[in-house]
Design a protein around this motif. Structure first.
Motif, PDB file in Angstrom:
ATOM      1  N   LEU A 295       0.833  -1.198   0.000  1.00  0.00           N
ATOM      2  CA  LEU A 295       0.000   0.000   0.000  1.00  0.00           C
ATOM      3  C   LEU A 295       0.869   1.250   0.000  1.00  0.00           C
ATOM      4  O   LEU A 295       2.094   1.183   0.188  1.00  0.00           O
ATOM      5  CB  LEU A 295      -0.906   0.004   1.229  1.00  0.00           C
ATOM      6  N   GLY A 296       0.247   2.399  -0.173  1.00  0.00           N
ATOM      7  CA  GLY A 296       0.970   3.661  -0.119  1.00  0.00           C
ATOM      8  C   GLY A 296       0.869   4.300   1.250  1.00  0.00           C
ATOM      9  O   GLY A 296      -0.059   4.010   2.018  1.00  0.00           O
ATOM     10  N   PRO A 297       1.797   5.189   1.613  1.00  0.00           N
ATOM     11  CA  PRO A 297       1.806   5.799   2.948  1.00  0.00           C
ATOM     12  C   PRO A 297       0.603   6.691   3.233  1.00  0.00           C
ATOM     13  O   PRO A 297       0.346   7.003   4.399  1.00  0.00           O
ATOM     14  CB  PRO A 297       3.107   6.599   2.960  1.00  0.00           C
ATOM     15  N   ALA A 298      -0.142   7.082   2.219  1.00  0.00           N
ATOM     16  CA  ALA A 298      -1.339   7.906   2.452  1.00  0.00           C
ATOM     17  C   ALA A 298      -2.617   7.075   2.475  1.00  0.00           C
ATOM     18  O   ALA A 298      -3.709   7.617   2.666  1.00  0.00           O
ATOM     19  CB  ALA A 298      -1.443   8.991   1.381  1.00  0.00           C
ATOM     20  N   ASP A 299      -2.489   5.767   2.297  1.00  0.00           N
ATOM     21  CA  ASP A 299      -3.671   4.899   2.256  1.00  0.00           C
ATOM     22  C   ASP A 299      -4.200   4.634   3.661  1.00  0.00           C
ATOM     23  O   ASP A 299      -3.500   4.788   4.667  1.00  0.00           O
ATOM     24  CB  ASP A 299      -3.330   3.576   1.578  1.00  0.00           C
ATOM     25  N   HIS A 300      -5.444   4.185   3.702  1.00  0.00           N
ATOM     26  CA  HIS A 300      -6.118   3.889   4.966  1.00  0.00           C
ATOM     27  C   HIS A 300      -6.534   2.420   4.980  1.00  0.00           C
ATOM     28  O   HIS A 300      -7.013   1.889   3.977  1.00  0.00           O
ATOM     29  CB  HIS A 300      -7.354   4.784   5.135  1.00  0.00           C
ATOM     30  N   VAL A 301      -6.331   1.762   6.117  1.00  0.00           N
ATOM     31  CA  VAL A 301      -6.665   0.355   6.304  1.00  0.00           C
ATOM     32  C   VAL A 301      -7.663   0.225   7.449  1.00  0.00           C
ATOM     33  O   VAL A 301      -7.528   0.904   8.474  1.00  0.00           O
ATOM     34  CB  VAL A 301      -5.407  -0.480   6.619  1.00  0.00           C
ATOM     35  N   ILE A 302      -8.643  -0.641   7.285  1.00  0.00           N
ATOM     36  CA  ILE A 302      -9.538  -1.020   8.379  1.00  0.00           C
ATOM     37  C   ILE A 302      -9.179  -2.437   8.802  1.00  0.00           C
ATOM     38  O   ILE A 302      -9.030  -3.331   7.955  1.00  0.00           O
ATOM     39  CB  ILE A 302     -11.018  -0.959   7.936  1.00  0.00           C
ATOM     40  N   ALA A 303      -9.019  -2.636  10.096  1.00  0.00           N
ATOM     41  CA  ALA A 303      -8.672  -3.951  10.632  1.00  0.00           C
ATOM     42  C   ALA A 303      -9.514  -4.223  11.870  1.00  0.00           C
ATOM     43  O   ALA A 303     -10.040  -3.291  12.493  1.00  0.00           O
ATOM     44  CB  ALA A 303      -7.178  -4.021  10.968  1.00  0.00           C
TER      45      ALA A 303
END
Length: 379
Positions: free
Chosen positions: A93-101
């Motif tokens: 992923l990229g450093p500006a991306d958002h992940v839901i976990a």
């Protein structure tokens, strides 16, 4: 017909997928290809398809083919550990991306997100992924990946894969499902809409407690998997040829092992739920489990892992674990030998209850395992 074709059962695919009779010797069991480098032709080409051990190996190709078949995907990338598999997907992923976990995501993944990827710039939100409204609320314009683990470790929470896949895709995000506890024998998330399946092949897939590995299987070609393959190749976080060979060997008995362990775990969960020394049993196969209905819909059996809360505090839970004789006090799961572990003492700072014990049911006779727990629970 190829053994990788879908009409074959999982038992047949587990034995034959990725395997070919050795053309040089006729051996039914493939040799281990330890070479790090491969010969070029005079014109500079690589006619056998292999260049260097970091970018490709016959044993790794065989394992990736088998996992792709079992998970009903299109391609697999294997790694040196399950943690590295998840790590590499996040790194793609990229450093500006958002992940839901999930809030109950595996402790090691929590550490990855908070200690490594957050300082790097990746944004993430931990939510209860069994709550569809909470997942929908957590989605952002820059959400690129929703990560779920079902059943989860060690809470055995069950997330509705198809429903979360629909939410993720509506937001133009990918869904990755950690399928380690269920294995492709009991659950195939890619057929329910997930884009990726993650495995710690260390557990049920290899199945003998003697090799560490990981894998990411993709449902179809996509830019994120292409980037993941780049991370795998350039980073060199690959399993050794012998590790691949051992894991492929373990796959041959996967359906038989998992079904036997699942059946025994169901019996033990039922027995524990009626024991006067037990406060609660966490196992999707029990009708009172909050995720039982969803598990019935998306699983073909409930797995060999369960957790239970003893009546009392942490000291009481540790006392019970200390008294088992047949069941080993050890971490990990998915091996032929049963193991019990006090997770809160491992997962510092998590929400794991101090009186929770996680039990990995092996292949011993279930009556012997119950007898061992009975004497351990007695004062």
């Amino acid at each position: 017909m190829s053994p990788d074709a879908t009409p074959f059962s999982s038992e047949t695919q587990a034995i034959h997928s990725g395997r070919n009779i050795d053309p040089a010797t006729g051996a039914l069991t493939a040799p281990i290809h330890l070479s790090t480098t491969f010969e070029r032709d005079g014109d500079g080409s690589y006619p056998k398809g292999y260049v260097y051990g970091r970018s490709g190996n016959p044993n790794r190709d065989a394992l990736e083919t088998a996992l792709t078949t079992l998970e009903k995907g299109s391609e697999t990338a294997t790694f040196a550990s399950g943690s590295t598999a998840t790590f590499s997907l996040l790194q793609a992923l990229g450093p500006a991306d958002h992940v839901i976990a999930p809030q109950s995501v595996y402790f090691g993944v929590q550490q990855m997100l908070s200690h490594i990827f957050a300082p790097w710039g990746l944004r993430y939100t931990l939510v209860d992924t069994t709550d569809l409204a909470a997942v929908a609320e957590a989605l952002r314009p820059n959400t690129r990946l929703v990560l779920i683990e079902t059943p989860s470790n060690p809470q055995l929470a069950v997330t509705d894969i198809q429903a979360i896949a629909d939410l993720a895709h509506q937001a133009d995000a990918y869904l990755a499902c950690d399928n380690t506890i269920a294995s492709p024998v009991l659950q195939t998330p890619l057929t329910l809409g997930a884009d990726f399946v993650i495995h710690a092949t260390t557990k049920y897939l290899a199945g003998h407690g003697d090799v560490i590995g990981g894998a990411v299987v993709t449902r179809e070609s996509n830019p994120l998997f292409a980037q993941l393959r780049l991370v795998q190749t350039i980073g060199g976080v690959v399993p050794s040829p012998f590790d691949c060979w051992l894991t492929l060997r373990g796959l041959q008995t996967l359906p038989l092992r998992v079904r036997a362990q699942s059946q025994a775990a169901q019996s033990m969960a039922t027995w524990l739920s009626q024991h006067p020394a037990i406060e609660q049993v966490l196992y999707p196969g029990l009708p009172e489990h909050p995720g039982h209905e969803v598990a019935q819909k998306q699983m073909q059996g409930y797995g060999g892992l369960l957790s239970f809360l003893v009546k009392g505090d942490q000291d009481r839970a540790m006392e019970v674990a200390a008294k088992t004789n047949l069941i080993a006090r050890a971490t990990s799961f998915g091996s032929p030998h049963s193991a019990i572990e006090h997770r809160a003492s491992i997962e510092q700072g998590t929400q794991t209850a101090p009186n929770l014990l996680r039990l990995s049911v092996g292949l011993e006779h279930v009556d012997d395992l119950i007898a061992d727990l009975e004497q351990a629970l007695s004062r």
